[in-house]
Design a protein around this motif. Structure first.
Motif, PDB file in Angstrom:
ATOM      1  N   LEU A 112     -19.977  67.593 -43.537  1.00 14.33           N
ATOM      2  CA  LEU A 112     -20.770  66.484 -42.994  1.00 14.33           C
ATOM      3  C   LEU A 112     -22.237  66.861 -43.099  1.00 14.33           C
ATOM      4  N   MET A 113     -22.986  66.107 -43.893  1.00 15.65           N
ATOM      5  CA  MET A 113     -24.357  66.462 -44.215  1.00 15.65           C
ATOM      6  C   MET A 113     -25.335  65.543 -43.488  1.00 15.65           C
ATOM      7  N   PHE A 114     -26.399  66.146 -42.956  1.00 16.84           N
ATOM      8  CA  PHE A 114     -27.492  65.416 -42.337  1.00 16.84           C
ATOM      9  C   PHE A 114     -28.765  65.671 -43.144  1.00 16.84           C
TER      10      PHE A 114
ATOM     11  N   VAL B  54     -41.877  51.879 -40.759  1.00 21.88           N
ATOM     12  CA  VAL B  54     -41.708  50.480 -40.370  1.00 21.88           C
ATOM     13  C   VAL B  54     -40.518  49.910 -41.116  1.00 21.88           C
ATOM     14  N   ARG B  55     -39.615  49.284 -40.390  1.00 19.68           N
ATOM     15  CA  ARG B  55     -38.442  48.647 -40.982  1.00 19.68           C
ATOM     16  C   ARG B  55     -38.220  47.318 -40.291  1.00 19.68           C
ATOM     17  N   ASP B  56     -38.237  46.246 -41.089  1.00 17.43           N
ATOM     18  CA  ASP B  56     -38.115  44.889 -40.544  1.00 17.43           C
ATOM     19  C   ASP B  56     -39.174  44.631 -39.472  1.00 17.43           C
ATOM     20  N   ASN B  57     -40.403  45.062 -39.792  1.00 13.90           N
ATOM     21  CA  ASN B  57     -41.554  44.872 -38.895  1.00 13.90           C
ATOM     22  C   ASN B  57     -41.385  45.588 -37.556  1.00 13.90           C
ATOM     23  N   LYS B  58     -40.568  46.635 -37.538  1.00  6.34           N
ATOM     24  CA  LYS B  58     -40.360  47.425 -36.324  1.00  6.34           C
ATOM     25  C   LYS B  58     -40.534  48.901 -36.665  1.00  6.34           C
ATOM     26  N   MET B  59     -41.187  49.634 -35.770  1.00  6.17           N
ATOM     27  CA  MET B  59     -41.335  51.065 -35.949  1.00  6.17           C
ATOM     28  C   MET B  59     -40.016  51.745 -35.604  1.00  6.17           C
ATOM     29  N   CYS B  60     -39.476  52.508 -36.550  1.00  5.30           N
ATOM     30  CA  CYS B  60     -38.148  53.090 -36.384  1.00  5.30           C
ATOM     31  C   CYS B  60     -38.165  54.574 -36.729  1.00  5.30           C
ATOM     32  N   LEU B  61     -37.334  55.301 -36.020  1.00  6.32           N
ATOM     33  CA  LEU B  61     -37.027  56.692 -36.343  1.00  6.32           C
ATOM     34  C   LEU B  61     -35.725  56.695 -37.132  1.00  6.32           C
ATOM     35  N   MET B  62     -35.730  57.292 -38.330  1.00  7.92           N
ATOM     36  CA  MET B  62     -34.579  57.192 -39.220  1.00  7.92           C
ATOM     37  C   MET B  62     -34.199  58.556 -39.773  1.00  7.92           C
ATOM     38  N   PHE B  63     -32.910  58.722 -39.995  1.00  7.63           N
ATOM     39  CA  PHE B  63     -32.364  59.887 -40.689  1.00  7.63           C
ATOM     40  C   PHE B  63     -31.081  59.455 -41.388  1.00  7.63           C
TER      41      PHE B  63
END
Length: 337
Positions: free
Chosen positions: A219-221, A229-238
């Motif tokens: 299982l890889m991270f 910004v994603r869909d005009n929203k600030m997001c934390l992504m991984f």
């Protein structure tokens, strides 16, 4: 479980501009050497023109040197918490099966061997003691004498008979006679206790071998978590993915923010855990992990990062722990990382 280092996309864009400026400067120097009019370079912002630009590619893409710090959870998912000064150690014996399963392999194999050898020696001693009390060791070779166990004339032969009895080998050379009631009772006791020892020790080995810890290695991270910004929203992504063809069934993911906190009353709480919403209210935390997926956390008023600026994130001491759980399709056992 895994942890991430924080990277902002503004830092990546500045780094890309610095790299383009360094490549352009090399091109200008090369054109001047061969007598060609240098190409017009796009004007950069003032703070980038005045900055000292390095032309070494490895220097530009490498991370700045950071002081190593003690992690709460390591990158491979192992916890850095060690229990010390435990006074009530007897509580481990109340759940003996789990204690044996949690032991290291070399200690488990040692205990596995020790339990069987001690068990065989104990019942071998009892068989030898019965033969000694009945006089079989002295009169065993006399005609007309009926011993408790035929051909049992020493402690070694009693030990071998104990092994044959408990493992149901039955070579046929040593056999109990019907004129020995104490031997029949001992045979019943050894058979029952031997079955209990076999069930416990073989069960411990089976559970220890079939633990899905190694399944988590595929299982890889993603090594970095980004804020964008994603869909005009600030997001934390991984990103998370599975390398095996056998899938994780009913996979679910959750995240925790680990950092120290001080309450309004002045109480200091070390390593406080705060939930990070990655879709448990909308069902997005339930994953169909066939291909790599991007997990997103919206930074809104309910987010623990809402009041943090980029400068605060760089100085703040915190960890993001991500826990992925599910059922291994091949074995049906629940595992996670």
């Amino acid at each position: 479980m895994t942890t991430f280092d924080m990277v902002d996309e503004r830092e990546l864009s500045i780094e890309l501009q610095l790299r383009m400026a360094g490549d352009s400067r090399i091109l200008m120097d090369h054109n001047m050497e061969i007598g060609v009019t240098p190409a017009q370079v796009k004007k950069l912002p003032k703070h980038l023109r005045e900055a000292q630009i390095s032309t070494e590619r490895t220097h530009l893409i490498s991370d700045p040197a950071k002081k190593p710090r003690q992690r709460y959870v390591q990158k491979d998912g192992k916890c850095n918490v060690h229990h010390g000064n435990v006074q009530e150690t007897y509580r481990y014996l109340s759940d003996l099966f789990t204690t044996l399963v949690d032991l290291r392999w070399r200690l488990s194999l040692f205990i596995f061997t020790l339990v069987y050898v001690v068990n065989w020696l104990f019942f071998g001693f009892l068989w030898w003691l019965i033969a000694l009390i009945r006089g079989d060791l002295v009169h065993g070779d006399e005609e007309g004498w009926t011993p408790c166990v035929e051909n049992l004339n020493s402690f070694v032969s009693a030990f071998l008979f104990s092994i044959e009895t408990e493992t149901t080998i039955g070579y046929g050379y040593r056999v109990i006679t019907e004129k020995c009631p104490e031997g029949i009772i001992l045979l019943l006791v050894q058979a029952i206790l031997g079955s209990i020892v076999n069930a416990m020790m073989v069960g411990c080995m089976f559970v220890k071998i079939s633990q899905p810890k190694n399944r988590a290695e595929t299982l890889m991270f993603s090594h970095k978590a980004v804020i964008s910004v994603r869909d005009n929203k600030m997001c934390l992504m991984f990103r998370v993915g599975d390398l095996r063809n056998s899938h994780i069934v009913e996979a679910s993911i959750r995240a925790k923010l680990i950092r120290s906190q001080q309450t309004k009353e002045g109480e200091f709480i070390p390593l406080n855990q705060t939930d990070i919403n990655i879709g448990f209210d909308t069902g997005d935390d339930r994953l169909f992990l066939v291909s790599p997926l991007i997990i997103s956390h919206e930074i809104n008023e309910k987010s623990p990062f809402w009041e943090m600026s980029l400068a605060q994130m760089e100085k703040e001491e915190f960890e993001i722990v991500v826990i992925l759980e599910g059922m291994v399709e091949a074995t049906g056992m629940k595992g996670g990382r």
